[in-house]
Scaffold this motif. Sequence first.
Motif, PDB file in Angstrom:
ATOM      1  N   GLU A 288       1.242   2.809   4.592  1.00 49.31           N
ATOM      2  CA  GLU A 288       0.676   3.673   5.621  1.00 49.31           C
ATOM      3  C   GLU A 288       0.012   4.917   5.025  1.00 49.31           C
ATOM      4  O   GLU A 288      -0.601   5.701   5.755  1.00 49.31           O
ATOM      5  N   ARG A 291      -5.264   4.497   4.207  1.00 51.13           N
ATOM      6  CA  ARG A 291      -5.792   4.160   5.535  1.00 51.13           C
ATOM      7  C   ARG A 291      -7.191   3.583   5.432  1.00 51.13           C
ATOM      8  O   ARG A 291      -8.007   4.078   4.662  1.00 51.13           O
ATOM      9  N   ALA A 313       0.491  -0.973  13.624  1.00 50.39           N
ATOM     10  CA  ALA A 313      -0.672  -0.992  12.738  1.00 50.39           C
ATOM     11  C   ALA A 313      -0.932  -2.407  12.243  1.00 50.39           C
ATOM     12  O   ALA A 313      -0.079  -3.286  12.388  1.00 50.39           O
ATOM     13  N   HIS A 328      -2.894   0.196   5.494  1.00 48.63           N
ATOM     14  CA  HIS A 328      -2.757   0.065   6.941  1.00 48.63           C
ATOM     15  C   HIS A 328      -4.069   0.404   7.637  1.00 48.63           C
ATOM     16  O   HIS A 328      -4.836   1.239   7.174  1.00 48.63           O
ATOM     17  N   GLY A 329      -4.329  -0.265   8.756  1.00 51.13           N
ATOM     18  CA  GLY A 329      -5.494   0.058   9.583  1.00 51.13           C
ATOM     19  C   GLY A 329      -5.052   0.192  11.013  1.00 51.13           C
ATOM     20  O   GLY A 329      -4.074  -0.434  11.441  1.00 51.13           O
ATOM     21  N   ALA A 330      -5.779   1.045  11.767  1.00 55.50           N
ATOM     22  CA  ALA A 330      -5.416   1.262  13.166  1.00 55.50           C
ATOM     23  C   ALA A 330      -5.615  -0.019  13.964  1.00 55.50           C
ATOM     24  O   ALA A 330      -6.469  -0.847  13.639  1.00 55.50           O
ATOM     25  N   ALA A 347      -3.573   9.387   2.599  1.00 49.33           N
ATOM     26  CA  ALA A 347      -2.854  10.320   3.477  1.00 49.33           C
ATOM     27  C   ALA A 347      -1.720  10.948   2.675  1.00 49.33           C
ATOM     28  O   ALA A 347      -0.727  10.295   2.396  1.00 49.33           O
TER      29      ALA A 347
END
Lengths: 359, 262
Positions: A288, A291, A313, A328-330, A347
């Motif tokens: 996470e 991104r 996610a 991770h991607g939204a 992040a």
Amino acid sequence: MKMTPSEPLVLDRVSASYGNTEILKDLSLDVRPGELVSLLGSSGCGKTTTLRLVAGFLTPTRGSIRIGERDVSRVPVHKRNIGIVFQNYALLPHLTVRDNVAFGLKQRGVGNTERDRQAMEMLETVGLTGLADRLPSALSNGQKQRVALARALVIRPPLLMFDEPLSNLDAKLRVEMRVHIRALQKANERTAIYVTHDQEEAFAISDRVAIMDAGRIVQLDTPEVLYRRPVNEFVARFVGFENILPMQVVERRGKIVTAALAGGATLELDQGEFGIIPDHFLLACRPEGLRLAAPGNAGVPVTLGMRTYLGRAYQYQCDSDAGPLIAHGAVDKAHPGVGTQAVLSVAPQQCAILPAAKS
Amino acid sequence: MGRKVHPLLGISAGLVFLFLIAPLVLVLGAAFNDATYLAFPPQSLSLRWFERVLSLQNFMDAFLVSLTVAISATALALLVGIPTSYAIVKHRGSFPSWFSSVFFLPLLVPEIVFGFSLLKTVIVALELPVMTALIAGHTILVLPYAVRVLGASLSNFDFSAEEAAVSLGMHPLKTVLAVVLPNIKAGILAAFILAFITSLNDVSVSLFLTGPGVSTLQVEVLTYVEQYFDPSVAAVSVLLMAITLVVMVVLERSFGLSNVVK
């Protein structure tokens, strides 16, 4: 009930061997009175050996073990006064639940009626009052573990030890029991050692966690610190930093450091967020912490691979010039397919700086 | 239990059962036969052969010898066998792999050879009394069975229960008696029965070790059939079967033999 005070446990440069193989090397550990410390590591790391040393089933080749003021290094098991909860419960098959719980009291010369009273009281604490006259073979695994817990607690030992006590239970019961164990340990103010290979369990139950590897404690700290600030790659991988990127600083401008990773891509990192960044270091990122962003943004260019849905996610297996990465991607965005070119931005909250591996 | 059994399986099981039970039925029939020779089916029923057997002092003496030897040898084999199997099973890793096989060696030596060697060494060379020699010989004879059965029973015992008892404050030696033994009760019982029956039925080893005035029942029976052909031996066999049956039932009632067979 008579309260014995809780005592500290000190292991002072303890070594142990099986035959010619040294399992533990100069291991030191300080457990404060009433504190629960977990020994966390994969099989063969020495956590069970440490427990068996403290219990007295093994004798250290060097070093000393102290419970309170008492040096127990050479004290035989049956005189150490330690309550042990075993992985496979280790109930005495020929005795009833009540007699199992009363067993330790009997060895301590507690009279019949008093023994029964204390055993029943402890069975009530673990919620098994109705099963006192059953044999262990008539219990479920969860009930067996409660009996084992009651049996260890009722002798009010200065030290409690747990040897992977929940590994034979199903997931839901595991969570329930670990809350129960923690509550009882705190309520009774017992010093405790808890051996497990389950990181989530160790973090949930402990005041502090010792992460072990190859017979040494690699890092001993609170779960919060371990989770955010692992000291090296081993601990980082253990607590879920799945991406470890070797990096080299190419430029420093005030607090902002520009560093390059293998393949040439560069990242800008803020020392205000990461602390002092050395010239050579490893950037550890949880999935996470990487991104998914559109090409053209700052970050690591990658080719997307397989996507799995995690609920909050999407997780992507990615290919970069620095090797495979997990990002991770939204979920709310239109999700790109396999083979799409993309960029991963960092992040900082989900990343950590580690010293470069010594080569 | 409502599963269907394949007819072939049922037939073969029936045949095996018949094969096992038929000799017993024949002996039973012959023993109650009034005739003066071994025959089946019996023409008329009588208890005279039982009377004869019970009146033969030779048989009665020999039976007492057999019983004494079987009980002593079985007890000794358990006394040696329990600590042995405990050590072998608990400390499996500490012994070389061939170590436990040593206790099965008596099974490999033909019993005739074994009996003859015992005669040459124990009786001729050491001049031990016959009874002592018999008990020693039978102890060695039944030890492998005891070690095997006890070992199997101990393999099912979870030694962490022993560790738990010690950690709760019981002395390790006392733990062996108070925790290990009660939990291998069934195995000890099975070992006892197997060793006892093996000793009681032995001919080959006893043949060499029996001496003047001291003989086991099986040797006495052998001597008897060399001279007579009447159903007395069948009657002896029936009595032995009855005794075995009584022992089994008593053990079943007091300890639950189903635990042993399981």
